[in-house]
Write an enzyme that holds these catalytic residues in place. Structure first.
Site, mmCIF file in Angstrom:
data_model
loop_
_atom_site.group_PDB
_atom_site.id
_atom_site.type_symbol
_atom_site.label_atom_id
_atom_site.label_comp_id
_atom_site.label_asym_id
_atom_site.label_seq_id
_atom_site.Cartn_x
_atom_site.Cartn_y
_atom_site.Cartn_z
ATOM 1 C CD1 TRP A 114 11.361 38.700 19.677
ATOM 2 C CD2 TRP A 114 9.819 37.855 21.064
ATOM 3 N NE1 TRP A 114 11.434 39.383 20.866
ATOM 4 C CE2 TRP A 114 10.507 38.890 21.736
ATOM 5 C CE3 TRP A 114 8.805 37.168 21.732
ATOM 6 C CZ2 TRP A 114 10.211 39.268 23.040
ATOM 7 C CZ3 TRP A 114 8.494 37.541 23.028
ATOM 8 C CH2 TRP A 114 9.185 38.580 23.674
ATOM 9 C CG ASP B 242 3.526 37.438 20.240
ATOM 10 O OD1 ASP B 242 3.014 38.486 20.676
ATOM 11 O OD2 ASP B 242 4.731 37.174 20.393
ATOM 12 C CE LYS C 73 8.749 46.413 19.092
ATOM 13 N NZ LYS C 73 8.591 45.519 20.244
#
Length: 453
Positions: A181, A262, A298
């Protein structure tokens, strides 16, 4: 020195050099030059001091958020924004979960106030988020070995952990997947934590370079922090298999490394909260100490609420207490205490059996829609491309992203010719794709892959 010129006469004059008898002055406080219509030209020179910020250069646009700005400026009706990872409906509109609306209504009915939270955040949220991650009956929960601090979504939670590493593990390196990311490197750079990369993506197979990953983790300096994506790897969508996760854990233990997860997509990747937490729970069951950053952007669609957490799993309750105290100490001068609204939403949803069930159903729906467009895109590619290229990697990937294997020039063609906006590393967000646009996207990918080198 920079100057500006005002034309009111034939000679250059500073304002104080213009005599009253040459100008018909207006009322007190008015601009005398507004009354000087009879003069053909007078020039006034005004000194402008150079800015103290002259040394600050223009920052480059964010590689992900900048995609949305370009998309908005495009007027083509076929345009697609596949850059930012945010869920969209089949009509490509933002979606607020029904269960979130119910949780918010409950907050209004209760008359919840807006008082400051403690530095560590909402207690009900911290309890709910740790139990969601590890399971309510897990030993790390029962034995109070998890230090949990509410953070500003995933980014803020990662930043807290980075500050803890910089302060208490000086010189320790964070080893990050290649690719990862885009914000991971920014976070560690700003925290002044050194990082390097381990191999992850194999461009030949558009799959996982597992041997390279294992080799690089072995070669990392002992005691390194190994950054792992818990599920739905961003940007590739390529996850290790359960058997590979076991080998990854073996190597990390052998090298005395510290895992750093993560977890941005729990429940959103597969549709199952438990399945998507399996990698984290594997490491917890081994008795390892590690970090986990969480985000609810999300899976609950709480993008703008900035709600997440950092969890540090310790070997004892005493260690967890001390770690938590230092995380609070770091948070205090950084942002003082976190926002309450998103935390209450999560606590309400997870803490109520009915709403929790509704949330799981909505997550399955969202994950299911992405799986459906993933399948449709694959079918369209196979039916349209007669070259024999294997597109099966589209189906092997998981979560909202797909790593197409397109290079920068091909990705530029996607945007310039086809009005498909995406990151330049070839990542597309399937959450921004509808069934109606799958064939169009397949045409764009085939053209870019075969006709642009």
């Amino acid at each position: 020195m920079a100057s500006s010129m005002l034309s009111l006469g034939s000679t250059s004059l500073l304002p104080r050099e213009i005599s009253k008898d040459k100008l018909k002055l207006g009322t007190s406080g008015s601009n005398p030059f507004l009354k000087a219509k009879s003069f053909s030209r007078v020039t006034m020179t005004v000194a402008v001091k150079p800015s103290r910020f002259e040394g600050i250069t223009m920052a480059p646009p964010d590689p992900i958020l900048g995609v949305s700005e370009a998309f908005k400026a495009d007027t083509n009706e076929m345009k697609l924004n596949l850059g930012v990872g945010a869920y969209r409906t089949e009509e490509l509109q933002p979606y607020v979960l029904n269960v979130v609306k119910k949780a918010e209504n409950l907050m209004l009915e209760r008359g919840d106030n807006k008082e400051y939270l403690p530095i560590e955040g909402l207690a009900a949220f911290n309890k709910a988020t740790a139990e969601l991650l590890f399971g309510a009956g897990h030993p790390v929960i029962k034995e109070q070995r998890v230090a949990t601090i509410q953070g500003l979504s995933g980014t803020g939670s990662l930043r807290l952990a980075a500050a803890l590493i910089e302060r208490y593990f000086p010189g320790a390196k964070v080893v990050i997947s290649s690719p990862t990311w885009g914000n991971h490197k920014n976070i560690f750079n700003d925290a002044k934590v050194p990082w390097s990369e381990y191999r992850y993506y194999d461009p030949k197979t558009i799959g996982l370079d597992f041997e390279g990953m294992i080799s690089d983790i072995k070669e990392a300096p002992e005691g390194s922090f190994i950054l792992l994506h818990g599920c739905a790897h961003n940007p590739t969508g390529i996850d290790p298999t359960p058997e590979q996760w076991v080998k990854i854990a073996d190597v990390i233990q052998e090298k005395n490394h510290i895992p750093f997860f993560d977890v941005a997509y729990q429940g959103f990747a597969s549709g199952s909260l438990d399945e998507d937490a399996a990698s984290v729970r594997l490491f917890a069951e081994r008795g390892m100490e590690f970090f986990v950053a969480q985000s609810y952007s999300k899976n609950l669609g709480l993008y703008a609420e900035r709600i997440g957490a950092i969890n540090v799993v310790c070997s004892s309750a005493d260690a967890a207490t001390r770690v938590k105290s230092q995380l609070k100490r770091i948070a205090r001068p950084m942002y003082s205490n976190p926002p309450v609204h998103g935390a209450r939403i999560v606590a309400n949803v997870v803490g109520d059996a009915t709403m929790f069930g509704e949330w799981k159903a909505e997550m399955e729906m969202m994950a299911g829609r992405i799986k459906t467009v993933r399948q449709e895109l694959y079918d369209s590619l196979v039916s349209k491309d007669k070259s024999g290229k294997d597109w099966s990697f589209i189906l092997k990937q998981i979560g909202m992203f797909s790593f197409t294997g397109l290079n920068k020039a091909q990705s530029d063609n996607m945007t310039d010719k086809w009005h498909v906006y995406m990151t330049k590393d070839g990542r597309i967000s399937l959450a921004g794709l509808s069934m109606a646009k799958c064939e169009y996207l397949a045409d764009a990918i085939i053209d870019s892959y075969h006709n642009v080198s």
